[in-house]
Scaffold this active site. Structure first.
Site, PDB file in Angstrom:
ATOM      1  N   HIS A 306       0.840  -1.188   0.000  1.00  0.00           N
ATOM      2  CA  HIS A 306       0.000   0.000   0.000  1.00  0.00           C
ATOM      3  C   HIS A 306       0.875   1.238   0.000  1.00  0.00           C
ATOM      4  CE1 HIS A 306      -3.188   2.794   1.097  1.00  0.00           C
ATOM      5  NE2 HIS A 306      -4.031   1.862   0.720  1.00  0.00           N
ATOM      6  N   ASP A 363      -7.967  -5.470   0.208  1.00  0.00           N
ATOM      7  CA  ASP A 363      -8.446  -6.365  -0.847  1.00  0.00           C
ATOM      8  C   ASP A 363      -8.073  -7.825  -0.626  1.00  0.00           C
ATOM      9  OD1 ASP A 363      -9.643  -4.344  -2.441  1.00  0.00           O
ATOM     10  OD2 ASP A 363      -7.648  -3.692  -3.031  1.00  0.00           O
TER      11      ASP A 363
HETATM   12  N1  CMC Z   1       3.979  -7.788  -4.769  1.00  0.00           N
HETATM   13  C1  CMC Z   1       5.310  -7.761  -5.004  1.00  0.00           C
HETATM   14  N2  CMC Z   1       6.075  -6.658  -4.909  1.00  0.00           N
HETATM   15  C2  CMC Z   1       5.461  -5.517  -4.573  1.00  0.00           C
HETATM   16  C3  CMC Z   1       4.081  -5.456  -4.313  1.00  0.00           C
HETATM   17  C4  CMC Z   1       3.330  -6.642  -4.414  1.00  0.00           C
HETATM   18  N3  CMC Z   1       2.000  -6.641  -4.175  1.00  0.00           N
HETATM   19  N4  CMC Z   1       3.729  -4.175  -4.009  1.00  0.00           N
HETATM   20  C5  CMC Z   1       4.861  -3.464  -4.080  1.00  0.00           C
HETATM   21  N5  CMC Z   1       5.919  -4.266  -4.407  1.00  0.00           N
HETATM   22  C6  CMC Z   1       7.337  -3.863  -4.513  1.00  0.00           C
HETATM   23  C7  CMC Z   1       7.606  -3.104  -5.801  1.00  0.00           C
HETATM   24  O1  CMC Z   1       7.993  -3.980  -6.840  1.00  0.00           O
HETATM   25  C8  CMC Z   1       8.713  -2.183  -5.374  1.00  0.00           C
HETATM   26  O2  CMC Z   1       9.895  -2.925  -5.292  1.00  0.00           O
HETATM   27  P1  CMC Z   1      11.340  -2.211  -5.586  1.00  0.00           P
HETATM   28  O3  CMC Z   1      11.504  -1.176  -4.520  1.00  0.00           O
HETATM   29  O4  CMC Z   1      12.326  -3.338  -5.530  1.00  0.00           O
HETATM   30  O5  CMC Z   1      11.216  -1.624  -6.969  1.00  0.00           O
HETATM   31  C9  CMC Z   1       8.318  -1.797  -3.935  1.00  0.00           C
HETATM   32  O6  CMC Z   1       7.574  -2.925  -3.453  1.00  0.00           O
HETATM   33  C10 CMC Z   1       7.490  -0.526  -3.832  1.00  0.00           C
HETATM   34  O7  CMC Z   1       6.357  -0.688  -4.688  1.00  0.00           O
HETATM   35  P2  CMC Z   1       5.672   0.486  -5.493  1.00  0.00           P
HETATM   36  O8  CMC Z   1       4.900  -0.089  -6.634  1.00  0.00           O
HETATM   37  O9  CMC Z   1       6.685   1.541  -5.808  1.00  0.00           O
HETATM   38  O10 CMC Z   1       4.693   1.065  -4.398  1.00  0.00           O
HETATM   39  P3  CMC Z   1       3.477   2.014  -4.650  1.00  0.00           P
HETATM   40  O11 CMC Z   1       3.249   2.745  -3.380  1.00  0.00           O
HETATM   41  O12 CMC Z   1       3.676   2.826  -5.886  1.00  0.00           O
HETATM   42  O13 CMC Z   1       2.256   1.015  -4.975  1.00  0.00           O
HETATM   43  C11 CMC Z   1       0.507  -0.546  -4.657  1.00  0.00           C
HETATM   44  C12 CMC Z   1       1.339   0.593  -4.036  1.00  0.00           C
HETATM   45  C13 CMC Z   1      -0.690  -0.808  -3.792  1.00  0.00           C
HETATM   46  C14 CMC Z   1      -0.011  -0.086  -6.028  1.00  0.00           C
HETATM   47  C15 CMC Z   1       1.412  -1.807  -4.792  1.00  0.00           C
HETATM   48  O14 CMC Z   1       1.817  -2.233  -3.521  1.00  0.00           O
HETATM   49  C16 CMC Z   1       0.704  -2.944  -5.538  1.00  0.00           C
HETATM   50  O15 CMC Z   1       0.751  -2.986  -6.776  1.00  0.00           O
HETATM   51  N6  CMC Z   1       0.002  -3.869  -4.799  1.00  0.00           N
HETATM   52  C17 CMC Z   1      -0.743  -4.925  -5.452  1.00  0.00           C
HETATM   53  C18 CMC Z   1      -2.080  -4.370  -5.932  1.00  0.00           C
HETATM   54  C19 CMC Z   1      -3.035  -4.143  -4.770  1.00  0.00           C
HETATM   55  O16 CMC Z   1      -3.210  -4.974  -3.897  1.00  0.00           O
HETATM   56  N7  CMC Z   1      -3.704  -2.949  -4.802  1.00  0.00           N
HETATM   57  C20 CMC Z   1      -4.684  -2.588  -3.797  1.00  0.00           C
HETATM   58  C21 CMC Z   1      -4.228  -1.437  -2.941  1.00  0.00           C
HETATM   59  S1  CMC Z   1      -5.209  -1.190  -1.452  1.00  0.00           S
HETATM   60  C22 CMC Z   1      -6.791  -0.791  -1.936  1.00  0.00           C
HETATM   61  C23 CMC Z   1      -6.921   0.310  -2.922  1.00  0.00           C
HETATM   62  O17 CMC Z   1      -6.176   1.298  -2.927  1.00  0.00           O
HETATM   63  O18 CMC Z   1      -7.810   0.215  -3.746  1.00  0.00           O
END
Ligand code: CMC
Length: 433
Positions: A306, A363
């Site tokens: 998140h 989720d």
């Molecule tokens: N599985 C594997 N690696 C992950 C995941 C995951 N679910 N989430 C983040 N990472 C890694 C990402 O690859 C990155 O690694 P590195 O630093 O080595 O490049 C690091 O963690 C930071 O990730 P980010 O994508 O830069 O983080 P963000 O704040 O931009 O994204 C997020 C947040 C929620 C989009 C992301 O964690 C994600 O894609 N999660 C899976 C989708 C999900 O469950 N979304 C629902 C969010 S909660 C409800 C809502 O908002 O609707």
């Protein structure tokens, strides 16, 4: 105590006031940055940008705290109803009994769609995604009420809000019935908000579906937990559209589109699809975890991570417990719940997830509960949208009530071609330049 931030840029020192919120969060007011220094801020994904001052919801992502209007989410989950929580978010305080009765009465009064809306539903192909139908039909619905086409005034806001909050579940239920080729079931005033939605989903023409109380409670809990989450992608979208003084329905329809994406609300559908794939492939979850850590695999552990929570999402904690209770009381068994728990356990002890502070989000368990309630997977994000509607309405109202509200209009750092000239088609080489 007010603090001042100092910035040196282009040989100038700029003093900027700070704004400290009621929970001691601090923001630097950069509104004079560009006029004084010629620079703007650049913040990819807005991770450090406060877009507004808001009194609706407080989150402390490090501590895993979520409060609506100051009230901890755990207390609302335990004691409130969705309609009461919606009132709290929109109007800023828990309703008195007469206030709640008036609000509920308005929700009942506006629950029916204009009868001609039926023809719009007929126009969609049967495999249309219900989120596409929901967004389109929220906009279409506003066309039937001329006052709703205009931005609400403070005097008629209550009617616009009640109409939208009530009709979103009617539209959602109709879109599900349409996608299954089933006859539309109209709402019934005798049912309360969540039970009425379940009735429109699952009753048949000659016999009403009477959901067990634990089913109604589980769905209401999901609605409450999704009701607001401060400046997330869809709420920021609603605020962006609202800032141009678009009407409430148009702003909410845009919010539905933003919510649909798999990184936001669409993740609940993706979690279940991921669990189903893992189950089908015979994996115990370990192969999937390994792939999710591998950047080039294109896989992520859906329902994990998140932008704001760097700790266990409090909503996931509540839903995990609720799923255990629901499965026990309905005497259900779902291999997907066991896989989810195994994935969680493995991820929480894996250095990749620990170092990046990736925990289950809302989720991760919500889809498992919705599956147990027989809600089809493609409707999961629609359920999220119904739940999020009070939050979107509350944020819209916050802007409506703000005499200083301005249109949202971010800037950019242009990295494209510098001055270039028009070339007639017979002189073009096909190369840029
Ligand atoms: N599985 C594997 N690696 C992950 C995941 C995951 N679910 N989430 C983040 N990472 C890694 C990402 O690859 C990155 O690694 P590195 O630093 O080595 O490049 C690091 O963690 C930071 O990730 P980010 O994508 O830069 O983080 P963000 O704040 O931009 O994204 C997020 C947040 C929620 C989009 C992301 O964690 C994600 O894609 N999660 C899976 C989708 C999900 O469950 N979304 C629902 C969010 S909660 C409800 C809502 O908002 O609707």
């Amino acid at each position: 105590m007010s603090k001042t931030a100092r910035l040196e840029v282009n040989g100038q020192t700029l003093e900027m006031p700070t704004i400290v919120g009621t929970e001691q969060e601090c923001g630097i007011d950069i509104s004079s940055l560009r006029s004084t220094t010629g620079c703007i801020t650049l913040d990819d994904g807005y991770g450090n940008t406060g877009s507004c001052q808001s009194a609706v919801t407080f989150i402390d992502g490090e501590k895993g705290i979520l409060r609506y209007r100051g009230i901890p989410i755990e207390e609302l989950a335990e004691s409130s109803t969705f309609v009461e929580t919606a009132y709290l978010l929109i109007y800023g305080h828990l309703p008195t009994l007469p206030e709640l009765q008036r609000f509920s009465k308005m929700l009942t009064q506006y629950e029916n769609l204009h009868e001609d809306m039926k023809y719009h539903f007929e126009g969609f192909p049967t495999n249309a995604h219900p989120m596409a139908i929901l967004s389109a039909m929220i906009n279409a619905s506003s066309c039937y009420y001329s006052d709703v086409m205009e931005r609400p005034t403070r005097e008629n806001f209550d009617i616009h809000a009640a109409r939208l909050l009530s009709q979103v579940r009617t539209i959602a239920a109709f879109s599900y019935r349409k996608s299954r080729g089933l006859p539309i079931i109209y709402p019934k005033p005798k049912y309360r908000y969540t039970a009425n939605f379940l009735h429109m989903l699952f009753s048949d023409v000659y016999q009403d579906y009477e959901p067990p109380p634990e089913v109604v409670r589980a769905l209401a809990l999901i609605f409450i937990l999704h009701a607001d989450h401060e400046q997330n992608c869809s709420t920021s979208t609603v605020r962006m559209v609202a800032s141009s003084q678009a009407n409430l329905f148009a702003s909410a329809a845009a919010g539905v589109c933003a919510l649909w994406g798999p990184l936001h609300g669409g993740a609940n559908q993706r979690v279940i699809e991921m669990l189903a794939d893992i189950h089908k492939s015979g994996d115990d979850g370990s192969r999937f975890i390994a792939a999710a850590k591998e950047k080039n695999s294109g896989k992520r552990l859906m329902g994990f991570g998140h932008r704001v929570y760097k700790n266990y999402d409090p909503r996931a904690r509540i839903l995990k417990k609720a799923s255990d209770e629901l499965f026990e009381s309905l005497k259900l068994d779902d291999p997907q719940l066991a896989i989810a728990k195994k994935l969680e356990e493995a991820a929480l002890s894996d250095s990749y997830f620990i170092e990046r502070k990736l925990y289950p989000n809302v989720d991760f368990y919500s889809g498992i509960i919705m599956r147990a309630l027989n809600i089809p997977t493609e409707m999961f994000t629609v359920i999220f949208a119904i739940g999020r509607m009070p939050g979107w309405i509350a944020h819209y109202k916050e802007m409506l009530d703000d005499p200083k509200a301005r249109i949202y209009r971010p800037r950019q750092i242009y990295v494209g071609q510098t001055i270039n000239h028009y070339v007639p088609i017979d002189k073009r080489t096909g190369k840029a330049g």
